[in-house]
Design a protein around this motif. Structure first.
Motif, short mmCIF file in Angstrom:
data_model
loop_
_atom_site.label_atom_id
_atom_site.label_comp_id
_atom_site.label_asym_id
_atom_site.label_seq_id
_atom_site.Cartn_x
_atom_site.Cartn_y
_atom_site.Cartn_z
N UNK B 198 0.84 -1.19 0.00
CA UNK B 198 0.00 0.00 0.00
C UNK B 198 0.88 1.24 0.00
N UNK B 199 0.46 2.26 -0.73
CA UNK B 199 1.17 3.54 -0.72
C UNK B 199 0.18 4.64 -1.07
N UNK B 205 -0.61 17.77 -5.51
CA UNK B 205 0.76 17.88 -6.01
C UNK B 205 0.80 17.29 -7.41
N UNK C 172 13.51 0.85 -0.04
CA UNK C 172 13.26 0.37 -1.40
C UNK C 172 12.16 -0.64 -1.46
N UNK C 173 12.48 -1.78 -2.07
CA UNK C 173 11.47 -2.82 -2.24
C UNK C 173 11.55 -3.92 -1.19
N UNK C 252 7.30 15.65 2.43
CA UNK C 252 6.44 14.73 1.69
C UNK C 252 6.02 15.30 0.34
N UNK C 253 6.63 16.39 -0.06
CA UNK C 253 6.30 16.99 -1.35
C UNK C 253 7.59 17.33 -2.09
N UNK C 254 7.46 17.46 -3.41
CA UNK C 254 8.59 17.88 -4.23
C UNK C 254 9.26 19.13 -3.65
N UNK C 255 8.45 20.10 -3.35
CA UNK C 255 8.98 21.39 -2.93
C UNK C 255 9.76 21.29 -1.62
N UNK C 273 13.99 16.69 -10.32
CA UNK C 273 12.64 16.32 -9.92
C UNK C 273 12.44 14.81 -9.92
N UNK C 274 13.09 14.14 -10.88
CA UNK C 274 12.91 12.69 -10.98
C UNK C 274 13.52 11.98 -9.78
N UNK C 280 10.27 10.13 -3.09
CA UNK C 280 8.90 10.30 -2.57
C UNK C 280 8.09 9.02 -2.78
N UNK C 281 8.29 8.38 -3.91
CA UNK C 281 7.57 7.12 -4.16
C UNK C 281 7.88 6.10 -3.08
N UNK C 284 6.35 7.10 0.33
CA UNK C 284 4.90 7.01 0.39
C UNK C 284 4.39 5.58 0.55
N UNK C 285 5.32 4.62 0.51
CA UNK C 285 4.91 3.24 0.81
C UNK C 285 4.55 3.13 2.29
N UNK C 286 3.50 2.39 2.58
CA UNK C 286 3.14 2.19 3.99
C UNK C 286 4.34 1.63 4.75
#
Lengths: 321, 342, 373
Positions: B198-199, B205, C172-173, C252-255, C273-274, C280-281, C284-286
């Protein structure tokens, strides 16, 4: 059915509070100090109070544009309501809802509603919450004869039956949807409508607190026990116009006067309890006087209360944005 | 991490959130597979496009509810349930059906919090499919996100890919405000890498799917895909574009749009919704007001005409924005004289 | 093909790279270069990197500044004076034709992808590259990183040698449970991984907090460690930039994250940005943010590093190399001081906290030489 003394006292106080609240609004509205428009519940007090006497704070109700009575019956604080109607920051909705949007979720009051037929679908949802969360509570939709013809109401009767929800649909039939008579606007019979959706139908005289309390008690017990929804048809008379300022030229001369004279729920209640020796007149007089003071101080406080601030305009559109 | 379709990504988001929080329930027409059929088959459908398939067997009938075809009552019920302790995800099937239940969304759910002086929370998600491209004609093809965006109190999500859909839907379910979550019906079989866990992806944004120097393209939902394809073609012709996917139209990441316009000086907006008072109009006004001096030329909008969505493919193709139309609009915005694309 | 003409092709930096932008030639056409000279800046979606000349010769440019080309496409050629222009033109034409055919046929072998494996009930994402008789290398990334931190190094080090990179727990994963979040915990997981992969002894190449993990591993199981190559390692001093740690956790944001990532490198323009999107990706994972919080609470209580792992190096017995950017803004370079003389220390001027990305070629060469000894 024996009703506890405390319940009787509390119920009388609630009915008297509604009456004085509404009569006072009738007077104050005419002075031009109250913004917007208000719809008064005078004459219908026994309905809201008789139903809500069977509910707790855990149970949910949804009300109508004529919602002050339901709010008071469900325990919403009177001073906060008055301040709200005056558009003050101290109002229960901080002056952002007004007469038609008074709500207090902590009391299980899911809001008066400016949309005719707005409440019944919401009550299906509240009943679904109670059912899913297994909290033993019920949800009650108050709606008028006008709303009884709304598609939302008819859909909700169906949905509540399909889902077997702990819901009670209290049809407060005061004979008028705005200026149009129920005799014209409501086809067939309400009883047949309930039967058509497979739910029990009860009816009662809405000016007799004991009749309402008895019928609502049965309906609510049925729903609470998990037997599905019930329709309770309450027959009433509206003492004032659809809204304040309505001259009621569509009603026969003497119709309202007769209702006031012969079907005043407060008079009926007082006669009944004193004759039966359940309460004595001085207890009721004391309540009358306490309520008078409460309404008086609510009006004074509301008039003196601060107005909303500019920053309030942008607040609380979202929890987070 | 594995390749998942848009449909699977949404199903997985629902499943993971239902596992995480017992207050999350799903309701809608046929979402529990359709009850009362004569075959006795359990979970036959999983919603008309199979998005909720399998939820019934895992979570049972108390949490995955088939509804009668009565949008007003069940969307209203979802609003009422949200205000009283559940976190419902209601499926409206086609967003066009909002005509049957707009009051429950617009006058009830969206306004509780403000009307009630900040005391209500309405953690409601309404999922609906939208968009043209399936010959579904005028009543099943509209892109109505501007309609919801117009209403204060609602949040509006328009995901552009499977990865985006899963993260944004989980965010929507965890959000305490009413969220309209719009899935483009042509995208359900699109696939990409989507994490198994989950994410969340926060609202408000924007995502830049590519960065360029010459021009900014803002696109929504499926149009992001077309805009990227157009940008690929343009790159080979020496025009480098930034492509912005705002992800949510409410809240809208105005800062990113203005920053990118300030950097590139040129703007093309690709919007599948009807042209009057849509997102393209909204963003054009925003840029005209706050980034006028940065503009090197007129803003170009790629949008359908002001007509209902037509049925016949030949007309529907004319109606919809396309890669070619975007490419032409970009070149026009760059000052090239290009033949008009029908 | 003319053996005296060397093709210069779009390099592949990391797994995901399918195309690159020739950001700028660093050598004029017609100049003579030697092997190892910086030829051009290549910009990928993540980072810009210098591309070093694979051979000596005189440069003839084929692609121009700003062009974006697929990996493997010809960007230039190197040839000696005696090769005629006609031969070079013919070479370029043939190359282009063959490259187009190859692309169409999809002949390029599928790149190795990381896989998620179960190690004692814990999901770990692992990328296992290369074969050879030499002892394998285990790559251990730092706080908030993952195996892609080695994108410019992994394949280069895996020339004739097995090199394994993995995502630490919480990153990561890999699964997000980080135990108590200590270097000793992560060292235990790394040993489990070596066991699982059948690796008895490995060179540990580790970065930042991964350095502390490597040191802890060497303390716990010295017989599993062939050598230590530590890049800006934690565990050698108390100071740590808590603005980075806290910012990395909370942004939690780009900025908000981009300025935080700026602490990582000397040349701030490297942060795009990438790169921020990728982080961020992950965040944002639980479970990711709570894992980072647990690690920070254990490793950096009160804003200082809790683990002093100098005794590992002072104990001796394991060859050690330390590489540190002189302008490191996360862990100050002075923490490399006062170590036993047997430890080789290489301070890199003009480099921040990410030498393996900022000076990939130098780092690859230095570590390659070190592990080959």
């Amino acid at each position: 059915m024996q009703i506890a003394r405390e319940t009787l006292l509390r119920s009388y106080r609630a009915m008297r509070t509604i009456r004085d609240f509404e009569e006072r609004l009738h007077v104050e509205f005419a002075t031009g100090e109250i913004p917007g428009f208000v719809h008064l519940y005078c004459g219908e007090e026994a309905s809201g109070v008789g139903v809500c006497a069977n509910l707790t704070d855990q149970d949910t109700i949804a009300s109508t544009h004529r919602g002050h009575g339901h709010c008071i019956a469900k325990g919403v604080e009177v001073a906060g309501m008055m301040a709200e109607i005056y558009g003050r920051r101290t109002g229960v909705c901080q002056g952002k809802g007004g007469s038609m949007h008074i709500a207090d979720l902590s009391r299980g009051m899911l809001g008066a509603n400016g949309i005719v037929g707005g409440g019944p679908p919401l009550i299906c949802g509240a009943a679904l919450s109670h059912k899913t969360l297994k909290d033993g509570a019920v949800a009650v939709a108050f709606y008028g004869d006008g709303a009884s013809n709304e598609g939302t109401t008819l859909e909700s009767l169906n949905l509540a039956s399909v889902w077997r929800l702990p819901a009670v649909f209290v049809l407060e039939d005061n004979g008028y949807g705005e200026a149009t008579g129920a005799s014209y606007a409501c086809a067939g019979s309400q009883k047949a409508r309930a039967g058509g959706f497979g739910m029990p139908y009860l009816e009662c005289d809405g000016t007799d607190f004991f009749a309402v309390h008895q019928a609502a008690g049965e309906a609510i017990a049925h729903a609470r026990a998990g037997n599905g929804p019930v329709m309770l048809h309450v027959h009433l008379a509206r003492w004032y116009g659809h809204f304040e300022g309505d001259a009621m030229t569509y009603r026969a001369a003497g119709e309202v006067a007769a209702a006031r004279a012969d079907h005043d729920c407060l008079t009926i209640f007082r006669t009944r309890v004193t004759q039966a020796g359940l309460l004595d007149g001085t207890e009721l007089d004391d309540i009358d006087s306490a309520v008078r003071d409460e309404i008086e101080s609510a009006v004074i406080a509301a008039k003196q209360a601060p107005l909303p601030e500019a920053a309030d305009l942008l607040a609380d559109v979202y929890v987070r944005y | 991490m594995s390749k998942k379709s848009f449909r699977q990504a949404i199903n997985e988001a629902l499943r993971q959130e239902m596992r995480r929080d017992p207050r999350v329930i799903v309701m809608g027409e046929d979402v529990a597979g359709g009850h009362g059929g004569t075959s006795g088959t359990v979970d036959a459908w999983g919603g008309v496009l199979g998005v909720t398939k399998g939820l019934l067997t895992e979570f049972g009938e108390d949490r995955v509810l088939d509804t009668p075809i009565t949008e007003a009552s069940y969307i209203g019920a979802a609003a009422g349930a949200a205000a009283t302790g559940l976190r419902p995800v209601a499926e409206l099937m086609f967003v066009d059906f909002v005509g049957c239940c707009l009051d429950q969304i617009m006058n009830q759910a969206a306004k509780f919090r403000y009307m009630f002086g900040g005391k209500a929370r309405t953690p409601l998600v309404i999922r609906a499919m939208f968009g043209a491209g399936f010959n579904a004609a005028a009543q099943h093809s509209q892109a109505l996100y501007p309609l919801f965006t117009h209403i204060p109190g609602l949040k509006v999500v328009v995901p552009s890919s499977p990865y985006e859909a899963k993260g944004l839907l989980i965010e929507a379910i965890r959000d305490d405000d009413p969220v309209i979550f719009l899935e483009h019906k042509v995208m359900y079989d699109d696939e990409e890498e989507v994490p198994d866990e989950a994410y969340t992806i926060p609202f408000g944004e924007a995502n830049l799917t590519r960065e360029g120097d010459d021009l900014t393209i803002v696109a929504f939902g499926r149009m992001v895909k077309l805009a990227n394809e157009a940008a690929d073609r343009l790159e080979r012709q020496g025009i480098s574009c930034t492509v912005i996917d705002p992800r949510t139209t409410s809240p809208l990441d105005t800062d990113t749009i203005l920053d990118c316009v300030a950097d590139t000086g040129r703007l093309v907006i690709v919007d599948e919704s009807s042209p009057r008072c849509n997102m393209a109009a909204d963003i054009s006004a925003l840029v005209a007001e706050y980034a006028f001096d940065a503009l090197k030329g007129p803003i170009r909008r790629v949008m359908p005409p002001h007509t209902p969505v037509p049925f016949a493919s030949v007309l529907e193709n004319l109606y919809l924005p396309s890669v070619e139309k975007i490419e032409a609009a970009v070149k026009a915005a760059m000052g090239h004289r290009v033949p008009e694309i029908a | 093909m003319n053996a005296s003409i060397t093709p210069i092709t779009m390099p592949k930096f990391g797994l995901a790279m399918t195309e690159g932008k020739l950001a700028g030639w660093m050598v004029r056409p017609g100049s003579r270069v030697k092997a190892g000279d910086d030829l051009a800046d290549i910009e990928t979606s993540k980072i810009t990197n210098a591309y070093e000349s694979p051979a000596a010769g005189i440069l003839r440019q084929v692609a121009s500044d700003g062009e974006t080309l697929p990996v493997g496409a010809l960007i230039g050629v190197l040839a000696e004076d005696d090769v005629s222009d006609a031969d070079i033109d013919a070479f370029i034409a043939r190359f282009a034709a063959e490259f187009a055919t190859d692309e169409a046929d999809g002949q390029e072998a599928a790149p190795a992808e990381p896989t998620v494996i179960d190690v004692k009930g814990r999901a770990l994402r692992v990328l296992d590259l290369g074969h050879g008789d030499a002892p394998p290398i285990l790559l251990i990334h730092g706080f908030g990183g993952d195996l892609t931190n080695w994108m410019f190094n992994h394949a280069a080090l895996a020339d004739g040698r097995r090199v394994v990179a993995f995502d630490l727990p919480g990153h990561g994963g890999s699964a997000k449970d980080v135990g108590d979040g200590s270097p000793a915990f992560f060292a235990g997981v790394a040993i489990d991984l070596l066991d699982h992969l059948g690796i008895g002894k490995a060179h540990l190449v580790a970065h930042s907090l991964g350095g502390a993990v490597a040191l802890a591993l060497a303390w716990q199981a010295p017989d599993r460690v062939a050598s230590l190559a530590l890049i800006a390692p934690a565990g050698l001093g108390p100071e740590i930039n808590m603005d980075f740690i806290n910012g990395f956790i909370t942004a939690d944001r780009q900025k908000t994250i981009q300025p935080v990532l700026g602490y990582l490198v000397h040349d701030k323009s490297l942060i795009g940005r990438k790169m921020a999107d990728d982080i961020l990706r992950y965040k944002r994972l639980d479970g990711a943010v709570s894992a980072l919080m647990q690690i920070a609470a254990t490793c950096f209580p009160d804003g200082r590093q809790a683990d002093d792992l100098r005794p590992v190096l002072e104990r001796g017995g394991i060859r050690a190399l330390i590489l540190w950017g002189e302008d490191d803004e996360i862990l100050p370079v002075r923490q490399s001081g006062g170590l036993p003389p047997a430890v080789t220390i290489d301070i890199l001027p003009g480099v921040g906290h990410m030498p393996q990305m900022e000076r990939a070629a130098d780092i690859n060469r230095t570590i390659g030489t070190f592990v080959a000894q």
